[in-house]
Design a protein around this motif. Sequence first.
Motif, PDB file in Angstrom:
ATOM      1  N   ILE A  55       1.090  -1.134   0.032  1.00 46.92           N
ATOM      2  CA  ILE A  55       0.056   0.004   0.029  1.00 46.92           C
ATOM      3  C   ILE A  55       0.844   1.273  -0.101  1.00 46.92           C
ATOM      4  O   ILE A  55       1.874   1.326   0.891  1.00 46.92           O
ATOM      5  N   GLN A  56       0.589   2.061  -0.866  1.00 45.89           N
ATOM      6  CA  GLN A  56       1.306   3.374  -0.997  1.00 45.89           C
ATOM      7  C   GLN A  56       0.230   4.273  -0.666  1.00 45.89           C
ATOM      8  O   GLN A  56      -0.954   4.339  -1.035  1.00 45.89           O
ATOM      9  N   ILE A  57       0.535   5.428   0.205  1.00 42.21           N
ATOM     10  CA  ILE A  57      -0.137   6.528   0.563  1.00 42.21           C
ATOM     11  C   ILE A  57      -0.148   7.930  -0.634  1.00 42.21           C
ATOM     12  O   ILE A  57       0.879   8.215  -0.386  1.00 42.21           O
ATOM     13  N   PRO A  58      -1.193   7.996  -1.042  1.00 40.60           N
ATOM     14  CA  PRO A  58      -1.413   9.066  -2.115  1.00 40.60           C
ATOM     15  C   PRO A  58      -1.393  10.347  -1.542  1.00 40.60           C
ATOM     16  O   PRO A  58      -2.468  10.918  -1.522  1.00 40.60           O
ATOM     17  N   PRO A  63      -6.353  15.536   1.652  1.00 39.75           N
ATOM     18  CA  PRO A  63      -6.320  16.855   2.126  1.00 39.75           C
ATOM     19  C   PRO A  63      -5.165  17.278   3.042  1.00 39.75           C
ATOM     20  O   PRO A  63      -5.639  17.498   4.318  1.00 39.75           O
ATOM     21  N   VAL A  64      -4.107  17.225   2.812  1.00 38.26           N
ATOM     22  CA  VAL A  64      -2.960  17.277   3.743  1.00 38.26           C
ATOM     23  C   VAL A  64      -2.783  18.529   4.327  1.00 38.26           C
ATOM     24  O   VAL A  64      -2.156  19.028   5.198  1.00 38.26           O
ATOM     25  N   ASN A  65      -3.414  19.526   3.539  1.00 37.06           N
ATOM     26  CA  ASN A  65      -2.950  21.159   3.804  1.00 37.06           C
ATOM     27  C   ASN A  65      -4.430  21.521   4.698  1.00 37.06           C
ATOM     28  O   ASN A  65      -4.403  22.652   5.048  1.00 37.06           O
ATOM     29  N   THR A  66      -5.425  20.783   4.850  1.00 39.09           N
ATOM     30  CA  THR A  66      -6.689  21.247   5.562  1.00 39.09           C
ATOM     31  C   THR A  66      -6.464  20.855   7.008  1.00 39.09           C
ATOM     32  O   THR A  66      -6.069  19.740   7.451  1.00 39.09           O
ATOM     33  N   LEU A  80       1.430   9.111   9.369  1.00 36.01           N
ATOM     34  CA  LEU A  80       1.182   8.837   8.040  1.00 36.01           C
ATOM     35  C   LEU A  80       2.660   8.953   7.200  1.00 36.01           C
ATOM     36  O   LEU A  80       3.014   7.932   6.271  1.00 36.01           O
ATOM     37  N   HIS A  81       3.080  10.022   7.509  1.00 37.61           N
ATOM     38  CA  HIS A  81       4.738  10.176   6.753  1.00 37.61           C
ATOM     39  C   HIS A  81       5.549   9.207   7.225  1.00 37.61           C
ATOM     40  O   HIS A  81       6.555   8.782   6.435  1.00 37.61           O
ATOM     41  N   GLU A  82       5.597   8.730   8.468  1.00 36.69           N
ATOM     42  CA  GLU A  82       6.568   7.730   8.924  1.00 36.69           C
ATOM     43  C   GLU A  82       6.188   6.383   8.426  1.00 36.69           C
ATOM     44  O   GLU A  82       7.041   5.953   7.872  1.00 36.69           O
TER      45      GLU A  82
END
Length: 202
Positions: A55-58, A63-66, A80-82
Amino acid sequence: MRFPFFASFIVFCIWLGYELHKRRNIESKANDDFWQREADANNTRRKSLDQLKYIQIPFDKLPVNTLSTDPTVSECLDTLHELSSAQIVNLTGISNTDLKLQYGAPNIDLLSQYDQRYTLLARTLQAWAGTLYEKGYSDEARQILEFAIETRTDVSASYKLLATIYQEKGMPEKIKALVPIAEGLNSPLKKHIIQYLNELCQ
Protein backbone atom coordinates in the motif's frame (compact mmCIF):
# COMPACT_ATOMS: atom_id res chain seq x y z
CA MET A 1 -44.17 -48.50 34.63
CA ARG A 2 -40.64 -48.37 36.02
CA PHE A 3 -39.18 -50.72 33.42
CA PRO A 4 -40.01 -48.56 30.32
CA PHE A 5 -38.62 -45.54 32.14
CA PHE A 6 -35.47 -47.42 33.12
CA ALA A 7 -35.05 -48.75 29.57
CA SER A 8 -35.44 -45.26 28.13
CA PHE A 9 -32.89 -43.97 30.60
CA ILE A 10 -30.40 -46.68 29.57
CA VAL A 11 -30.94 -45.88 25.89
CA PHE A 12 -30.40 -42.19 26.62
CA CYS A 13 -27.16 -42.91 28.49
CA ILE A 14 -25.89 -45.07 25.62
CA TRP A 15 -26.77 -42.37 23.10
CA LEU A 16 -25.15 -39.66 25.24
CA GLY A 17 -22.00 -41.75 25.65
CA TYR A 18 -21.83 -42.28 21.90
CA GLU A 19 -22.25 -38.57 21.16
CA LEU A 20 -19.60 -37.59 23.70
CA HIS A 21 -17.22 -40.16 22.27
CA LYS A 22 -17.87 -38.94 18.74
CA ARG A 23 -17.33 -35.34 19.79
CA ARG A 24 -14.04 -36.19 21.51
CA ASN A 25 -12.87 -37.96 18.36
CA ILE A 26 -13.77 -34.94 16.21
CA GLU A 27 -12.00 -32.55 18.59
CA SER A 28 -8.98 -34.82 18.76
CA LYS A 29 -8.75 -35.01 14.97
CA ALA A 30 -9.14 -31.25 14.64
CA ASN A 31 -6.38 -30.75 17.21
CA ASP A 32 -4.10 -33.23 15.43
CA ASP A 33 -4.81 -31.55 12.08
CA PHE A 34 -4.02 -28.14 13.55
CA TRP A 35 -0.64 -29.21 14.93
CA GLN A 36 0.24 -31.06 11.74
CA ARG A 37 -0.58 -27.97 9.74
CA GLU A 38 1.45 -25.82 12.12
CA ALA A 39 4.40 -28.20 11.79
CA ASP A 40 4.15 -28.03 8.00
CA ALA A 41 3.99 -24.24 8.20
CA ASN A 42 7.08 -24.04 10.41
CA ASN A 43 9.00 -26.14 7.88
CA THR A 44 7.96 -24.04 4.88
CA ARG A 45 10.94 -22.34 3.27
CA ARG A 46 11.18 -18.62 2.64
CA LYS A 47 9.25 -17.50 -0.45
CA SER A 48 9.20 -14.29 -2.46
CA LEU A 49 7.05 -11.45 -1.14
CA ASP A 50 7.00 -9.63 -4.47
CA GLN A 51 3.37 -10.56 -5.12
CA LEU A 52 2.04 -8.91 -1.97
CA LYS A 53 -0.26 -5.90 -2.43
CA TYR A 54 1.88 -3.17 -0.92
CA ILE A 55 0.00 0.00 0.00
CA GLN A 56 1.25 3.41 -1.03
CA ILE A 57 -0.18 6.49 0.69
CA PRO A 58 -1.30 8.94 -2.04
CA PHE A 59 -0.52 12.23 -0.30
CA ASP A 60 -1.18 14.12 -3.54
CA LYS A 61 -4.81 12.94 -3.45
CA LEU A 62 -5.42 13.55 0.23
CA PRO A 63 -6.29 16.86 2.01
CA VAL A 64 -2.93 17.23 3.73
CA ASN A 65 -3.21 21.03 3.91
CA THR A 66 -6.63 21.12 5.57
CA LEU A 67 -6.40 21.93 9.30
CA SER A 68 -2.80 20.75 9.25
CA THR A 69 -2.06 22.76 12.43
CA ASP A 70 -4.82 21.01 14.39
CA PRO A 71 -3.09 18.81 17.01
CA THR A 72 -4.95 15.63 16.07
CA VAL A 73 -4.57 16.22 12.33
CA SER A 74 -0.90 17.07 12.75
CA GLU A 75 -0.30 13.88 14.71
CA CYS A 76 -2.10 11.83 12.06
CA LEU A 77 -0.04 13.40 9.29
CA ASP A 78 3.20 12.71 11.16
CA THR A 79 2.19 9.07 11.56
CA LEU A 80 1.29 8.74 7.89
CA HIS A 81 4.59 10.24 6.78
CA GLU A 82 6.45 7.79 8.99
CA LEU A 83 4.44 4.90 7.58
CA SER A 84 5.02 6.03 3.99
CA SER A 85 8.70 5.14 4.24
CA ALA A 86 7.93 1.55 5.23
CA GLN A 87 6.20 -1.38 3.58
CA ILE A 88 2.53 -1.81 4.44
CA VAL A 89 0.29 -4.77 3.63
CA ASN A 90 -3.26 -5.55 4.70
CA LEU A 91 -3.16 -9.12 6.04
CA THR A 92 -6.31 -8.83 8.14
CA GLY A 93 -7.94 -12.16 8.91
CA ILE A 94 -5.03 -14.33 7.72
CA SER A 95 -3.62 -16.54 10.46
CA ASN A 96 0.10 -16.85 11.12
CA THR A 97 -0.11 -20.49 10.09
CA ASP A 98 -1.57 -19.56 6.70
CA LEU A 99 1.03 -16.82 6.25
CA LYS A 100 3.87 -19.24 6.97
CA LEU A 101 2.42 -21.84 4.59
CA GLN A 102 2.06 -19.28 1.82
CA TYR A 103 5.21 -17.20 2.27
CA GLY A 104 7.50 -19.31 4.41
CA ALA A 105 8.15 -19.45 8.15
CA PRO A 106 11.27 -17.20 7.97
CA ASN A 107 9.07 -14.34 6.70
CA ILE A 108 6.53 -14.37 9.53
CA ASP A 109 8.13 -11.59 11.60
CA LEU A 110 8.41 -9.35 8.56
CA LEU A 111 4.82 -10.04 7.55
CA SER A 112 3.64 -9.28 11.07
CA GLN A 113 5.36 -5.89 10.85
CA TYR A 114 3.67 -5.18 7.52
CA ASP A 115 0.28 -5.98 9.02
CA GLN A 116 0.89 -4.01 12.21
CA ARG A 117 1.69 -1.00 10.06
CA TYR A 118 -1.53 -1.51 8.17
CA THR A 119 -3.51 -1.61 11.40
CA LEU A 120 -1.90 1.69 12.40
CA LEU A 121 -2.64 3.12 8.96
CA ALA A 122 -6.33 2.17 9.10
CA ARG A 123 -6.77 3.64 12.58
CA THR A 124 -4.90 6.82 11.67
CA LEU A 125 -7.00 7.39 8.56
CA GLN A 126 -10.17 6.99 10.62
CA ALA A 127 -8.93 9.44 13.29
CA TRP A 128 -7.93 11.96 10.63
CA ALA A 129 -11.23 11.69 8.75
CA GLY A 130 -13.25 11.81 11.95
CA THR A 131 -11.54 14.99 13.08
CA LEU A 132 -12.07 16.75 9.74
CA TYR A 133 -15.71 15.70 9.65
CA GLU A 134 -16.33 17.03 13.16
CA LYS A 135 -14.76 20.35 12.11
CA GLY A 136 -17.09 20.64 9.10
CA TYR A 137 -14.82 19.34 6.35
CA SER A 138 -16.96 16.48 5.10
CA ASP A 139 -15.61 16.49 1.53
CA GLU A 140 -12.06 16.17 2.80
CA ALA A 141 -13.10 13.45 5.23
CA ARG A 142 -14.71 11.61 2.32
CA GLN A 143 -11.43 11.64 0.37
CA ILE A 144 -9.60 10.04 3.29
CA LEU A 145 -12.27 7.45 3.92
CA GLU A 146 -12.51 6.45 0.27
CA PHE A 147 -8.78 5.73 0.31
CA ALA A 148 -9.20 3.74 3.52
CA ILE A 149 -11.93 1.66 1.88
CA GLU A 150 -9.69 1.09 -1.16
CA THR A 151 -7.17 -0.56 1.18
CA ARG A 152 -10.00 -2.86 2.38
CA THR A 153 -10.04 -1.57 5.94
CA ASP A 154 -12.31 -3.40 8.35
CA VAL A 155 -12.65 -0.41 10.69
CA SER A 156 -16.44 -0.28 10.92
CA ALA A 157 -16.39 3.40 11.93
CA SER A 158 -14.87 4.25 8.55
CA TYR A 159 -17.73 2.60 6.67
CA LYS A 160 -20.30 4.21 8.93
CA LEU A 161 -18.85 7.70 8.60
CA LEU A 162 -18.42 7.42 4.83
CA ALA A 163 -21.99 6.13 4.46
CA THR A 164 -23.20 9.04 6.62
CA ILE A 165 -21.41 11.52 4.37
CA TYR A 166 -22.88 9.90 1.26
CA GLN A 167 -26.32 10.03 2.85
CA GLU A 168 -25.95 13.70 3.75
CA LYS A 169 -24.90 14.50 0.19
CA GLY A 170 -27.78 12.57 -1.35
CA MET A 171 -25.68 9.78 -2.87
CA PRO A 172 -27.43 6.54 -1.86
CA GLU A 173 -25.89 4.71 -4.82
CA LYS A 174 -22.49 5.25 -3.25
CA ILE A 175 -23.66 3.53 -0.08
CA LYS A 176 -24.87 0.55 -2.11
CA ALA A 177 -21.46 0.39 -3.79
CA LEU A 178 -19.85 -0.14 -0.38
CA VAL A 179 -21.79 -3.36 0.23
CA PRO A 180 -19.88 -5.62 -2.20
CA ILE A 181 -16.62 -4.19 -0.87
CA ALA A 182 -17.65 -5.10 2.67
CA GLU A 183 -18.73 -8.55 1.47
CA GLY A 184 -15.21 -9.16 0.25
CA LEU A 185 -13.58 -8.41 3.60
CA ASN A 186 -11.69 -11.14 5.42
CA SER A 187 -12.75 -10.00 8.86
CA PRO A 188 -15.10 -11.04 11.68
CA LEU A 189 -16.51 -7.49 11.50
CA LYS A 190 -17.77 -8.08 7.96
CA LYS A 191 -21.31 -9.11 8.91
CA HIS A 192 -21.75 -6.10 11.18
CA ILE A 193 -20.60 -3.69 8.48
CA ILE A 194 -22.79 -5.29 5.80
CA GLN A 195 -25.83 -5.22 8.07
CA TYR A 196 -25.31 -1.53 8.82
CA LEU A 197 -24.92 -0.61 5.15
CA ASN A 198 -27.93 -2.65 4.08
CA GLU A 199 -30.09 -0.95 6.69
CA LEU A 200 -29.11 2.43 5.30
CA CYS A 201 -29.93 1.27 1.78
CA GLN A 202 -33.51 0.31 2.71
